[in-house]
Design a protein around this motif. Structure first.
Motif, PDB file in Angstrom:
ATOM      1  N   CYS A  27      26.891 -31.554  18.604  1.00 20.51           N
ATOM      2  CA  CYS A  27      26.376 -32.276  19.779  1.00 20.51           C
ATOM      3  C   CYS A  27      25.716 -31.341  20.782  1.00 20.51           C
ATOM      4  O   CYS A  27      24.767 -31.731  21.464  1.00 20.51           O
ATOM      5  CB  CYS A  27      27.496 -33.071  20.449  1.00 20.51           C
ATOM      6  N   TYR A  28      26.223 -30.105  20.889  1.00 20.96           N
ATOM      7  CA  TYR A  28      25.678 -29.197  21.900  1.00 20.96           C
ATOM      8  C   TYR A  28      24.190 -28.964  21.669  1.00 20.96           C
ATOM      9  O   TYR A  28      23.390 -29.021  22.609  1.00 20.96           O
ATOM     10  CB  TYR A  28      26.433 -27.868  21.886  1.00 20.96           C
ATOM     11  N   GLN A  29      23.807 -28.694  20.437  1.00 15.97           N
ATOM     12  CA  GLN A  29      22.388 -28.475  20.159  1.00 15.97           C
ATOM     13  C   GLN A  29      21.599 -29.776  20.170  1.00 15.97           C
ATOM     14  O   GLN A  29      20.538 -29.863  20.808  1.00 15.97           O
ATOM     15  CB  GLN A  29      22.207 -27.785  18.805  1.00 15.97           C
ATOM     16  N   LYS A  70      39.108 -32.680  26.668  1.00 11.40           N
ATOM     17  CA  LYS A  70      38.104 -32.863  27.709  1.00 11.40           C
ATOM     18  C   LYS A  70      36.845 -32.044  27.407  1.00 11.40           C
ATOM     19  O   LYS A  70      36.920 -30.931  26.905  1.00 11.40           O
ATOM     20  CB  LYS A  70      38.676 -32.457  29.068  1.00 11.40           C
ATOM     21  N   ASP A  71      35.709 -32.633  27.753  1.00  6.87           N
ATOM     22  CA  ASP A  71      34.401 -31.987  27.595  1.00  6.87           C
ATOM     23  C   ASP A  71      34.142 -31.556  26.162  1.00  6.87           C
ATOM     24  O   ASP A  71      33.403 -30.608  25.897  1.00  6.87           O
ATOM     25  CB  ASP A  71      34.274 -30.774  28.530  1.00  6.87           C
ATOM     26  N   TYR A  72      34.734 -32.271  25.215  1.00  6.74           N
ATOM     27  CA  TYR A  72      34.571 -31.926  23.814  1.00  6.74           C
ATOM     28  C   TYR A  72      33.213 -32.382  23.281  1.00  6.74           C
ATOM     29  O   TYR A  72      32.740 -31.888  22.265  1.00  6.74           O
ATOM     30  CB  TYR A  72      35.689 -32.569  22.986  1.00  6.74           C
ATOM     31  N   HIS A  73      32.601 -33.320  23.981  1.00 10.30           N
ATOM     32  CA  HIS A  73      31.346 -33.897  23.509  1.00 10.30           C
ATOM     33  C   HIS A  73      30.383 -34.045  24.678  1.00 10.30           C
ATOM     34  O   HIS A  73      30.787 -34.366  25.801  1.00 10.30           O
ATOM     35  CB  HIS A  73      31.619 -35.263  22.876  1.00 10.30           C
ATOM     36  N   ILE A  74      29.105 -33.815  24.425  1.00 13.73           N
ATOM     37  CA  ILE A  74      28.063 -34.000  25.431  1.00 13.73           C
ATOM     38  C   ILE A  74      27.422 -35.364  25.229  1.00 13.73           C
ATOM     39  O   ILE A  74      26.973 -35.695  24.132  1.00 13.73           O
ATOM     40  CB  ILE A  74      26.994 -32.901  25.322  1.00 13.73           C
ATOM     41  N   GLY A  75      27.392 -36.170  26.288  1.00  8.45           N
ATOM     42  CA  GLY A  75      26.748 -37.472  26.225  1.00  8.45           C
ATOM     43  C   GLY A  75      25.427 -37.462  26.966  1.00  8.45           C
ATOM     44  O   GLY A  75      25.204 -36.639  27.868  1.00  8.45           O
ATOM     45  N   VAL A  76      24.539 -38.369  26.579  1.00 11.50           N
ATOM     46  CA  VAL A  76      23.219 -38.486  27.213  1.00 11.50           C
ATOM     47  C   VAL A  76      23.007 -39.916  27.678  1.00 11.50           C
ATOM     48  O   VAL A  76      23.183 -40.858  26.900  1.00 11.50           O
ATOM     49  CB  VAL A  76      22.094 -38.083  26.236  1.00 11.50           C
ATOM     50  N   ILE A  77      22.633 -40.076  28.929  1.00  8.41           N
ATOM     51  CA  ILE A  77      22.378 -41.399  29.490  1.00  8.41           C
ATOM     52  C   ILE A  77      20.982 -41.420  30.094  1.00  8.41           C
ATOM     53  O   ILE A  77      20.491 -40.401  30.597  1.00  8.41           O
ATOM     54  CB  ILE A  77      23.449 -41.762  30.544  1.00  8.41           C
ATOM     55  N   LEU A 115      27.652 -18.918  22.417  1.00  7.34           N
ATOM     56  CA  LEU A 115      27.087 -20.210  22.783  1.00  7.34           C
ATOM     57  C   LEU A 115      25.563 -20.140  22.639  1.00  7.34           C
ATOM     58  O   LEU A 115      24.927 -19.209  23.149  1.00  7.34           O
ATOM     59  CB  LEU A 115      27.453 -20.546  24.230  1.00  7.34           C
ATOM     60  N   PRO A 116      24.940 -21.082  21.921  1.00  5.90           N
ATOM     61  CA  PRO A 116      23.482 -21.037  21.748  1.00  5.90           C
ATOM     62  C   PRO A 116      22.749 -21.107  23.086  1.00  5.90           C
ATOM     63  O   PRO A 116      23.144 -21.840  23.989  1.00  5.90           O
ATOM     64  CB  PRO A 116      23.192 -22.274  20.896  1.00  5.90           C
ATOM     65  N   THR A 117      21.679 -20.349  23.179  1.00 10.40           N
ATOM     66  CA  THR A 117      20.813 -20.402  24.352  1.00 10.40           C
ATOM     67  C   THR A 117      19.828 -21.557  24.207  1.00 10.40           C
ATOM     68  O   THR A 117      19.724 -22.183  23.142  1.00 10.40           O
ATOM     69  CB  THR A 117      20.026 -19.100  24.502  1.00 10.40           C
ATOM     70  N   ALA A 142      16.671 -21.221  23.977  1.00 17.20           N
ATOM     71  CA  ALA A 142      15.723 -20.804  22.930  1.00 17.20           C
ATOM     72  C   ALA A 142      16.323 -21.022  21.547  1.00 17.20           C
ATOM     73  O   ALA A 142      15.625 -21.453  20.619  1.00 17.20           O
ATOM     74  CB  ALA A 142      15.346 -19.339  23.123  1.00 17.20           C
ATOM     75  N   ASP A 143      17.611 -20.726  21.374  1.00 17.81           N
ATOM     76  CA  ASP A 143      18.285 -20.970  20.090  1.00 17.81           C
ATOM     77  C   ASP A 143      18.219 -22.450  19.723  1.00 17.81           C
ATOM     78  O   ASP A 143      17.951 -22.810  18.573  1.00 17.81           O
ATOM     79  CB  ASP A 143      19.760 -20.557  20.163  1.00 17.81           C
ATOM     80  N   ILE A 144      18.490 -23.301  20.713  1.00 16.95           N
ATOM     81  CA  ILE A 144      18.517 -24.741  20.466  1.00 16.95           C
ATOM     82  C   ILE A 144      17.142 -25.235  20.031  1.00 16.95           C
ATOM     83  O   ILE A 144      17.014 -25.995  19.060  1.00 16.95           O
ATOM     84  CB  ILE A 144      19.010 -25.490  21.714  1.00 16.95           C
ATOM     85  N   LYS A 145      16.098 -24.804  20.734  1.00 19.20           N
ATOM     86  CA  LYS A 145      14.747 -25.217  20.362  1.00 19.20           C
ATOM     87  C   LYS A 145      14.415 -24.766  18.938  1.00 19.20           C
ATOM     88  O   LYS A 145      13.860 -25.533  18.144  1.00 19.20           O
ATOM     89  CB  LYS A 145      13.726 -24.663  21.353  1.00 19.20           C
ATOM     90  N   THR A 146      14.770 -23.539  18.605  1.00 19.06           N
ATOM     91  CA  THR A 146      14.493 -23.028  17.263  1.00 19.06           C
ATOM     92  C   THR A 146      15.220 -23.843  16.206  1.00 19.06           C
ATOM     93  O   THR A 146      14.639 -24.228  15.181  1.00 19.06           O
ATOM     94  CB  THR A 146      14.904 -21.549  17.158  1.00 19.06           C
ATOM     95  N   ASP A 147      16.501 -24.122  16.433  1.00 19.24           N
ATOM     96  CA  ASP A 147      17.306 -24.847  15.446  1.00 19.24           C
ATOM     97  C   ASP A 147      16.825 -26.280  15.250  1.00 19.24           C
ATOM     98  O   ASP A 147      16.846 -26.799  14.125  1.00 19.24           O
ATOM     99  CB  ASP A 147      18.778 -24.852  15.866  1.00 19.24           C
ATOM    100  N   ILE A 148      16.412 -26.935  16.325  1.00 17.07           N
ATOM    101  CA  ILE A 148      15.983 -28.322  16.189  1.00 17.07           C
ATOM    102  C   ILE A 148      14.561 -28.403  15.639  1.00 17.07           C
ATOM    103  O   ILE A 148      14.276 -29.236  14.763  1.00 17.07           O
ATOM    104  CB  ILE A 148      16.098 -29.074  17.527  1.00 17.07           C
TER     105      ILE A 148
END
Length: 302
Positions: free
Chosen positions: A85-87, A114-121, A67-69, A71-77
């Motif tokens: 969706c996770y990143q 279930k929990d297959y996708h992360i949503g943002v509100i 699972l990306p950390t 720090a991984d997410i920041k680097t990838d984006i």
């Protein structure tokens, strides 16, 4: 496992991303004065520059994926690699929190998973009780900020080739629906989610905000375990919307949206054509990463 405290970026990092990666000229004062407009421009910038893609995950050998950390997410984006969706949606949540928005993560289900996708509100954007959905981390995203103040059904939105709406189901669930003819291949795979001319795609639990750790189990499975029924580690996909038009590489197909908002399909005739398409449309991906993904998935042309 990670906690929310680890998933933070500074306001300085947030503005550097907006300026350097999304090429947005904005200041803290400008954002505060034009929050809704800013978010619309942010969504467009994300769709333009940050692809929804499975390439980087598939390129990692079996047994070495995790699972990306944060720090991984920041680097990838920041490097415009994007992700699923996770990143992408987690990064949006991190960035908007850094800019002072009341932003929450939502549980979201897809086709019974279930929990297959992360949503943002986003809460309190236009008044104390307002809620807006921000969705950029999907292969079929909404292309704008969605107010959730409708009673049963939202207006029908039309963005490039896609037509979609949102519908309430009972208390606390909002369904993201597409017109069948804009997601015909996906609808054929899941006929049980067709309602007339509409296809139910993502089910958001809008009344329940959760922490990052809530997704640890589900997302670890999605991003590390090869499942032939799931595209995340079995299908080479990369999608973005430069200039508001679809550009998508999906296994052996190249999909390009024309000026008339029609999607034109072509098929790769060789592995070299596949690699050239990435070089032309998604040059941020190295040839070695693409070749590793092709090898791990045993990529073949029809």
């Amino acid at each position: 496992m990670a906690t929310d405290d680890e998933y933070n970026i500074t306001a300085e990092e947030a503005f550097r991303f907006l300026h350097d990666v999304l090429q947005m000229e904005c200041t803290e004062t400008w954002i505060k004065a034009n929050k809704v407009f800013f978010l619309g421009e942010f969504i467009r910038g994300m769709h333009y520059h940050i692809p929804f893609q499975t390439i980087s995950g598939i390129a990692i050998p079996d047994g070495k994926r995790r699972l990306p950390t944060a720090a991984d997410i920041k680097t990838d984006i920041f490097s415009k690699l994007g992700g699923i969706c996770y990143q992408i949606n987690l990064f949006c949540w991190m960035l908007l929190r850094a800019l002072g928005f009341d932003t929450r993560l939502l549980t979201s289900d897809v086709f019974g998973q279930k929990d297959y996708h992360i949503g943002v509100i986003i809460n309190g954007l236009t008044d104390n009780g307002s809620k807006h959905l921000l969705e950029v981390g999907s292969s079929y995203p909404s292309r704008r900020l969605i107010p959730l103040d409708f009673e049963h059904c939202s207006p029908e939105y039309s963005d490039s080739y896609m037509k979609y709406r949102f519908v309430r189901q009972g208390e606390g669930t909002v369904i993201f629906q597409h017109k069948i003819n804009t997601v015909s291949s996906l609808a054929r795979k899941h006929p049980g989610y067709i309602e007339g001319e509409w296809f139910s795609f993502i089910f958001y639990n809008t009344e329940r905000s959760v922490s990052v750790s809530h997704f640890n189990t589900a997302m670890t499975s999605i991003m590390t375990v090869v499942n032939e029924d799931d595209f995340a580690l079995t299908s080479l996909r990369c999608t973005a919307y430069p200039n508001g038009r679809l550009v998508c590489i999906k296994d052996s197909k190249l999909m390009l949206e024309d000026e008339g908002q029609e999607v034109q399909y072509s098929h790769f005739r060789s592995r070299d054509e596949f690699l050239e398409a990435f070089q032309r449309h998604f040059p941020q991906f190295t040839e070695s990463m693409i070749r590793a993904a092709m090898k791990n998935i045993q990529f073949k042309l029809p």
